[in-house]
Design a protein around this motif. Structure first.
Motif, PDB file in Angstrom:
ATOM      1  N   LEU A  75       0.826  -1.212   0.000  1.00 22.63           N
ATOM      2  CA  LEU A  75       0.000   0.000   0.000  1.00 22.63           C
ATOM      3  C   LEU A  75       0.862   1.265   0.000  1.00 22.63           C
ATOM      4  O   LEU A  75       0.482   2.273  -0.611  1.00 22.63           O
ATOM      5  CB  LEU A  75      -0.967  -0.007   1.189  1.00 22.63           C
ATOM      6  N   ILE A  76       2.012   1.215   0.654  1.00 30.54           N
ATOM      7  CA  ILE A  76       2.937   2.358   0.612  1.00 30.54           C
ATOM      8  C   ILE A  76       3.450   2.550  -0.809  1.00 30.54           C
ATOM      9  O   ILE A  76       3.483   3.678  -1.315  1.00 30.54           O
ATOM     10  CB  ILE A  76       4.094   2.172   1.617  1.00 30.54           C
ATOM     11  N   PHE A  77       3.827   1.462  -1.481  1.00 26.52           N
ATOM     12  CA  PHE A  77       4.259   1.550  -2.883  1.00 26.52           C
ATOM     13  C   PHE A  77       3.137   2.131  -3.739  1.00 26.52           C
ATOM     14  O   PHE A  77       3.375   2.993  -4.589  1.00 26.52           O
ATOM     15  CB  PHE A  77       4.663   0.180  -3.428  1.00 26.52           C
ATOM     16  N   ASP A  78       1.906   1.633  -3.524  1.00 29.40           N
ATOM     17  CA  ASP A  78       0.752   2.151  -4.271  1.00 29.40           C
ATOM     18  C   ASP A  78       0.601   3.650  -4.065  1.00 29.40           C
ATOM     19  O   ASP A  78       0.377   4.401  -5.025  1.00 29.40           O
ATOM     20  CB  ASP A  78      -0.544   1.474  -3.811  1.00 29.40           C
ATOM     21  N   LEU A  79       0.696   4.081  -2.821  1.00 32.97           N
ATOM     22  CA  LEU A  79       0.506   5.496  -2.509  1.00 32.97           C
ATOM     23  C   LEU A  79       1.579   6.364  -3.164  1.00 32.97           C
ATOM     24  O   LEU A  79       1.269   7.369  -3.810  1.00 32.97           O
ATOM     25  CB  LEU A  79       0.488   5.715  -0.992  1.00 32.97           C
ATOM     26  N   VAL A  80       2.827   5.981  -3.015  1.00 30.47           N
ATOM     27  CA  VAL A  80       3.927   6.757  -3.603  1.00 30.47           C
ATOM     28  C   VAL A  80       3.785   6.813  -5.127  1.00 30.47           C
ATOM     29  O   VAL A  80       3.905   7.874  -5.740  1.00 30.47           O
ATOM     30  CB  VAL A  80       5.295   6.181  -3.181  1.00 30.47           C
ATOM     31  N   ALA A  81       3.517   5.673  -5.745  1.00 37.56           N
ATOM     32  CA  ALA A  81       3.385   5.618  -7.207  1.00 37.56           C
ATOM     33  C   ALA A  81       2.195   6.444  -7.690  1.00 37.56           C
ATOM     34  O   ALA A  81       2.290   7.150  -8.701  1.00 37.56           O
ATOM     35  CB  ALA A  81       3.245   4.170  -7.664  1.00 37.56           C
ATOM     36  N   SER A  82       1.075   6.391  -6.971  1.00 36.86           N
ATOM     37  CA  SER A  82      -0.114   7.109  -7.420  1.00 36.86           C
ATOM     38  C   SER A  82       0.026   8.620  -7.235  1.00 36.86           C
ATOM     39  O   SER A  82      -0.450   9.392  -8.071  1.00 36.86           O
ATOM     40  CB  SER A  82      -1.371   6.587  -6.729  1.00 36.86           C
ATOM     41  N   VAL A  83       0.686   9.048  -6.170  1.00 40.41           N
ATOM     42  CA  VAL A  83       0.954  10.484  -6.002  1.00 40.41           C
ATOM     43  C   VAL A  83       1.877  10.961  -7.119  1.00 40.41           C
ATOM     44  O   VAL A  83       1.646  12.008  -7.738  1.00 40.41           O
ATOM     45  CB  VAL A  83       1.547  10.781  -4.604  1.00 40.41           C
ATOM     46  N   PHE A  84       2.910  10.176  -7.405  1.00 40.53           N
ATOM     47  CA  PHE A  84       3.828  10.513  -8.500  1.00 40.53           C
ATOM     48  C   PHE A  84       3.080  10.574  -9.834  1.00 40.53           C
ATOM     49  O   PHE A  84       3.269  11.502 -10.626  1.00 40.53           O
ATOM     50  CB  PHE A  84       4.965   9.494  -8.568  1.00 40.53           C
TER      51      PHE A  84
END
Length: 131
Positions: A75-84
């Motif tokens: 979920l952290i990877f998802d969040l970072v990628a989606s903000v980017f």
């Protein structure tokens, strides 16, 4: 905050693979492949990355024996990628292109941010009774 996390990990897993394929297809589906550059590269790289780390995630659709990534890290990877992804039109200057170029990046990024906010953080495998 726990009450808001109503999407089970198994449902989230399906969204991951659909989203990864969607990101790979976006430049073609929305007709901006010919633009090239960051507008095309970013969703395609993030799509491949999403599929790879989903295969390695400890949840229903991860590869058995290779489920090394905890759901909370996923979920952290998802969040970072989606903000980017959502910020990429501004960061890389293609916000000045036609809306079919930049709008899919922003919409997909915001949708995934919302998905992360409502997805459960722990995979709980079902125990099967011996018959």
């Amino acid at each position: 905050m726990k009450a808001l996390r109503f999407i089970p990990t198994g449902i989230h897993a399906y969204f991951d693979y659909i989203g990864g394929i969607g990101l790979l297809a976006a430049p073609f589906v929305f007709g901006f492949f010919q633009v090239g550059g960051a507008a095309v590269i970013i969703p395609m790289v993030l799509g491949v990355g999403l599929i790879v780390y989903s295969l390695l995630t400890n949840y229903e659709l991860g590869i058995p024996g290779l489920k090394v990534l905890p759901m909370s890290y996923h979920l952290i990877f998802d969040l970072v990628a989606s903000v980017f992804l959502a910020l990429s039109p501004f960061l890389f200057g293609f916000i000045h292109q036609a809306p079919n170029v930049w709008l899919p990046h922003i919409v997909a990024g915001v949708v995934v941010i919302l998905l992360v906010a409502v997805s459960q953080t722990q995979y709980r495998p079902k125990v099967r009774a011996l018959a």
